[in-house]
Motif scaffolding. Sequence first.
Motif, mmCIF file in Angstrom:
data_model
loop_
_atom_site.group_PDB
_atom_site.id
_atom_site.type_symbol
_atom_site.label_atom_id
_atom_site.label_comp_id
_atom_site.label_asym_id
_atom_site.label_seq_id
_atom_site.Cartn_x
_atom_site.Cartn_y
_atom_site.Cartn_z
ATOM 1 N N VAL A 1 1.125 -7.120 1.570
ATOM 2 C CA VAL A 1 1.530 -7.374 0.189
ATOM 3 C C VAL A 1 0.637 -6.519 -0.705
ATOM 4 O O VAL A 1 -0.570 -6.743 -0.778
ATOM 5 C CB VAL A 1 1.394 -8.858 -0.190
ATOM 6 N N THR A 2 1.231 -5.522 -1.370
ATOM 7 C CA THR A 2 0.443 -4.627 -2.204
ATOM 8 C C THR A 2 0.574 -5.058 -3.654
ATOM 9 O O THR A 2 1.527 -4.717 -4.333
ATOM 10 C CB THR A 2 0.898 -3.162 -2.033
ATOM 11 N N ALA A 3 -0.413 -5.823 -4.105
ATOM 12 C CA ALA A 3 -0.412 -6.344 -5.474
ATOM 13 C C ALA A 3 -1.621 -5.854 -6.259
ATOM 14 O O ALA A 3 -1.993 -6.449 -7.263
ATOM 15 C CB ALA A 3 -0.377 -7.882 -5.448
ATOM 16 N N LEU A 4 -2.239 -4.770 -5.784
ATOM 17 C CA LEU A 4 -3.303 -4.146 -6.566
ATOM 18 C C LEU A 4 -2.701 -3.583 -7.849
ATOM 19 O O LEU A 4 -1.549 -3.153 -7.876
ATOM 20 C CB LEU A 4 -3.958 -3.008 -5.776
ATOM 21 N N SER A 5 -3.483 -3.559 -8.906
ATOM 22 C CA SER A 5 -2.999 -3.026 -10.174
ATOM 23 C C SER A 5 -3.275 -1.534 -10.256
ATOM 24 O O SER A 5 -4.387 -1.084 -10.008
ATOM 25 C CB SER A 5 -3.686 -3.745 -11.336
ATOM 26 N N GLY A 6 -2.234 -0.745 -10.576
ATOM 27 C CA GLY A 6 -2.424 0.675 -10.830
ATOM 28 C C GLY A 6 -2.208 1.569 -9.627
ATOM 29 O O GLY A 6 -1.812 1.132 -8.543
ATOM 30 N N ARG A 7 -2.503 2.854 -9.823
ATOM 31 C CA ARG A 7 -2.274 3.874 -8.818
ATOM 32 C C ARG A 7 -3.099 3.673 -7.563
ATOM 33 O O ARG A 7 -2.776 4.201 -6.488
ATOM 34 C CB ARG A 7 -2.584 5.244 -9.451
ATOM 35 N N VAL A 8 -4.165 2.862 -7.649
ATOM 36 C CA VAL A 8 -5.048 2.655 -6.503
ATOM 37 C C VAL A 8 -4.295 2.086 -5.291
ATOM 38 O O VAL A 8 -4.759 2.174 -4.160
ATOM 39 C CB VAL A 8 -6.226 1.734 -6.905
ATOM 40 N N GLY A 9 -3.099 1.554 -5.522
ATOM 41 C CA GLY A 9 -2.316 1.010 -4.410
ATOM 42 C C GLY A 9 -1.635 2.049 -3.543
ATOM 43 O O GLY A 9 -1.140 1.733 -2.459
#
Length: 384
Positions: free
Chosen positions: A99-107
């Motif tokens: 589940v990719t719920a990091l905020s921003g391009r860092v994901g």
Amino acid sequence: MNSLKTLTLLGSTGSIGRQTLDVVRHAEGCLKIHALGAGKNVRLMEEQARLFRPAVAVMMDETAARELRERLKDLPIKVDQGMEGIINSVTAEEVDTVVTALSGRVGLEPTLEAIKAGKTIALANKETLVAGGDLVMSSAQAMNCKILPVDSEHSAIFQCLEENPETIERIILTASGGPFFGWSKERLESVTLENALRHPNWEMGAKITIDSSTMMNKGLEVIEAHHLFNVAYDGIEVLIHPQSVVHSMVEYYDGSVLAQLGRPDMRLPIQYALSYPTRWKNPFERLDLRGKTLTFHEPDFEAFPALALAYQAGRRGGTLPAAMNAANEVAVSAFLQRKVSYLGIIDIVGEVCAEHKVLDSMDLDSILDADSWARHRAEELILT
């Protein structure tokens, strides 16, 4: 219910991450957390780790990782740090779904690494597809990996698709309009940070709440929909729907329109991504349409130019969407710190897009270079 699925949850301390853990809690033993990843909220990460007992907890911030390691020393939980730790958590053999719920391009990087490792992606990080959509989707196709949308709008489209998606005429993305629906550009000059953080329908993190108010969030979703569903930009329409009951629609060649309706509760699309291809019962509040009036309106591109800017960037393609996204992240952060005005956000993003020398090569290095340049240029503009 399906057999046990093992998850790595990136962005566990954010709004989507917290709601994902609520879904896990209600899923009657069908979901297991292998790893939790977050930025630097040590207090909440400790609380989540003690409740869900993952094998691994990762903090992007080195100081936060050190503090968490000390706090969790009584538990057999490995505490890792930085992007290397995040990537290790998504590629672990035990993990089925990330589940990719990091905020921003860092994901972007962890998503690509998870795809390479053959994981199913539950995508709640739209910036990943905005910055690197062609690369991500081609990688997923090559690895035969599923990318299941978590955004409420894209989940709605996914649920409305039939087995013959080639008969789609257009996608209709709905937008709440945010707190400033109906405002003129002149009136928007007086917007304060407190005004912009008051979303009428959804409980979200600060960055996405500001993006929703400027309509940049919907612009990012237009680009995301283009990549997820392979639909041309001319076939993607946005309608303002203040009630946030119809989450999006699909119109087919014969004129039939299929819509997905539900309460404005992110746990529903999160659960569908994790339960797919089945549906799980839950105790969440149900939609009640009695007495409700549903309305739809054209967006105001003049008062909210971010939406037009996103369409332009998406149509041009190459590294321009990555540059636009990076500039927006920097400008929104500056607004949250009261360093720029509300209308200054899109002024900065527009200037960065106008200056960017677009590359059509979509390898990771080109995307990261464009991202880095745009952040630096946006920061320069903030200081002038």
